[in-house]
Design a protein around this motif. Structure first.
Motif, mmCIF file in Angstrom:
data_model
loop_
_atom_site.group_PDB
_atom_site.id
_atom_site.type_symbol
_atom_site.label_atom_id
_atom_site.label_comp_id
_atom_site.label_asym_id
_atom_site.label_seq_id
_atom_site.Cartn_x
_atom_site.Cartn_y
_atom_site.Cartn_z
ATOM 1 N N PRO A 98 0.965 -1.194 -0.071
ATOM 2 C CA PRO A 98 -0.015 0.139 0.009
ATOM 3 C C PRO A 98 0.900 1.230 0.115
ATOM 4 O O PRO A 98 1.952 1.285 0.653
ATOM 5 C CB PRO A 98 -0.962 0.003 1.279
ATOM 6 N N LEU A 99 0.446 2.276 -0.830
ATOM 7 C CA LEU A 99 1.352 3.503 -0.999
ATOM 8 C C LEU A 99 1.680 4.222 0.341
ATOM 9 O O LEU A 99 2.895 4.566 0.633
ATOM 10 C CB LEU A 99 0.689 4.338 -1.965
ATOM 11 N N PRO A 100 0.895 4.377 1.409
ATOM 12 C CA PRO A 100 1.223 4.842 2.564
ATOM 13 C C PRO A 100 2.405 4.205 3.183
ATOM 14 O O PRO A 100 3.143 4.637 3.794
ATOM 15 C CB PRO A 100 -0.055 5.120 3.358
ATOM 16 N N GLN A 101 2.181 2.850 3.225
ATOM 17 C CA GLN A 101 3.254 2.010 3.671
ATOM 18 C C GLN A 101 4.494 2.099 3.066
ATOM 19 O O GLN A 101 5.732 2.045 3.693
ATOM 20 C CB GLN A 101 2.646 0.484 3.784
ATOM 21 N N LEU A 102 4.613 2.124 1.768
ATOM 22 C CA LEU A 102 5.840 2.258 1.030
ATOM 23 C C LEU A 102 6.494 3.512 1.307
ATOM 24 O O LEU A 102 7.576 3.427 1.464
ATOM 25 C CB LEU A 102 5.273 2.156 -0.370
ATOM 26 N N TYR A 103 5.535 4.720 1.415
ATOM 27 C CA TYR A 103 6.310 5.870 1.632
ATOM 28 C C TYR A 103 6.839 5.890 3.096
ATOM 29 O O TYR A 103 7.930 6.277 3.515
ATOM 30 C CB TYR A 103 5.249 7.103 1.695
#
Length: 340
Positions: A98-103
């Motif tokens: 998930p993008l928030p976790q990636l960031y």
């Protein structure tokens, strides 16, 4: 403790050009079956994996992973990691995060351990919206048990620390239309805080560049040009140095042309000896559903070659499968656009 629902970004940028959009019709069970077949038995069908995962949105990829576990009792990311290796594995894992976790992971790794990767902090904190920053902060605390603000403050110093703290608040005004009178006032304040005094009042630059909306900042920079006859970027270069200078100039560039900022970041990741594969993967994965089409257009205009051709020539994202080289959503001659 109950498992929290995955966090998502709201992508509301109607004028931008993504290279990956949600596929319609979407059948996550069918996609899960394709991926299972691609990894079952001897050898791995990398082409089928690429065709599915690079042509589904991040939210759709997470749905596929849910169906994969439902159907086969196995974790899709674990299977992908066991069947692939190197930078190709890194790319697939990024696509499945998930993008928030990636960031959040990129920020955590930039400040964990010895040293700090300030370039990553600048790239993330200076480019994202209030909503995106708040969602990343939630993901960061859920993953690491600490506050992003605390970790940023603990690993940076001086005026750069204050800038990162201000950006971490995610508290820019969000008006779409600029107020020219206020822009003139702020331009005068910046001039008086920098060029017209001995020494620089960094707090004024911090306050203006971290709290005004991007349209308002664009108007402020225009008024600054009218007042002084030269660009705000030149003033920042003259008044600041180091990471603070890089961060302030990044905000100026993002305000004026965000795709150009990322095109230059991509070029920097690939030029010269060695490739910053992590930077390349991060930008390709995080921007493909937002404005990677715009970034690609500007990249070609500025550097005279397509972004896809640069990535293909590197051969760094995948050492086993030529079809992966173009990256998410970018066509290559080795991998024509087709359904899965």
């Amino acid at each position: 403790m109950a498992k929290s629902k995955p966090l998502y970004f709201r992508h509301v940028r109607p004028s931008s050009k993504p290279t990956v959009v949600p596929v319609n019709p979407f059948n996550p069970r069918e996609d899960a079956a394709i991926l299972r077949k691609a990894m079952k038995g001897f050898g791995t069908d990398e082409k089928s994996i690429i065709q599915v995962l690079t042509r589904r949105s991040n939210e759709q990829r997470l749905r596929i992973a849910f169906e994969f576990k439902t159907l086969y009792g196995k974790d899709l990311v674990s299977d992908l990691k066991s069947e692939t290796s190197g930078k190709f594995e890194d790319l697939l894992v990024a696509l499945m995060t998930p993008l928030p976790q990636l960031y959040a992971k990129e920020l955590h790794d930039a400040i964990a351990g010895m040293g700090t990767d300030e370039d990553v902090l600048i790239e993330v904190m200076c480019t994202l919206s209030n909503h995106e920053i708040h969602v990343i902060k939630q993901a960061y605390t859920a993953m690491y048990g600490t506050l992003l603000e605390d970790d940023l403050r603990g690993d940076t110093s001086g005026n750069f620390k204050r800038l990162m703290t201000s950006l971490c608040m995610g508290n820019r005004t969000e008006d779409f239309h600029a107020d020219q009178e206020k822009a003139r006032e702020d331009a005068r304040s910046l001039l008086q805080a920098g060029e017209l005094r001995l020494g620089t009042d960094e707090s004024i630059f911090n306050a203006v560049l971290c709290s005004r909306s991007f349209p308002q900042l664009a108007a402020i920079f225009q008024e600054y040009q009218f007042l002084t006859g030269h660009d705000i970027d030149d003033a920042i270069k003259a008044e600041f140095s180091g990471d603070l200078e890089k961060a302030l100039r990044a905000i100026v560039k993002v305000v004026r042309n965000k795709p150009l900022y990322f095109a230059e970041r991509l070029h920097k990741s690939m030029k010269g000896l060695g490739t910053n594969d992590r930077q390349l993967i991060r930008i390709m994965v995080t921007r493909c559903e937002v404005d990677l089409g715009d970034i690609s257009d500007i990249f070609q205009a500025k550097y005279g070659e397509s972004l896809a051709s640069w990535i293909e020539n590197l051969g760094s994202l995948d050492r086993d499968s030529k079809s992966a080289k173009a990256g998410p959503g970018l066509k290559s001659e080795a991998e024509p656009e087709s359904g899965s």
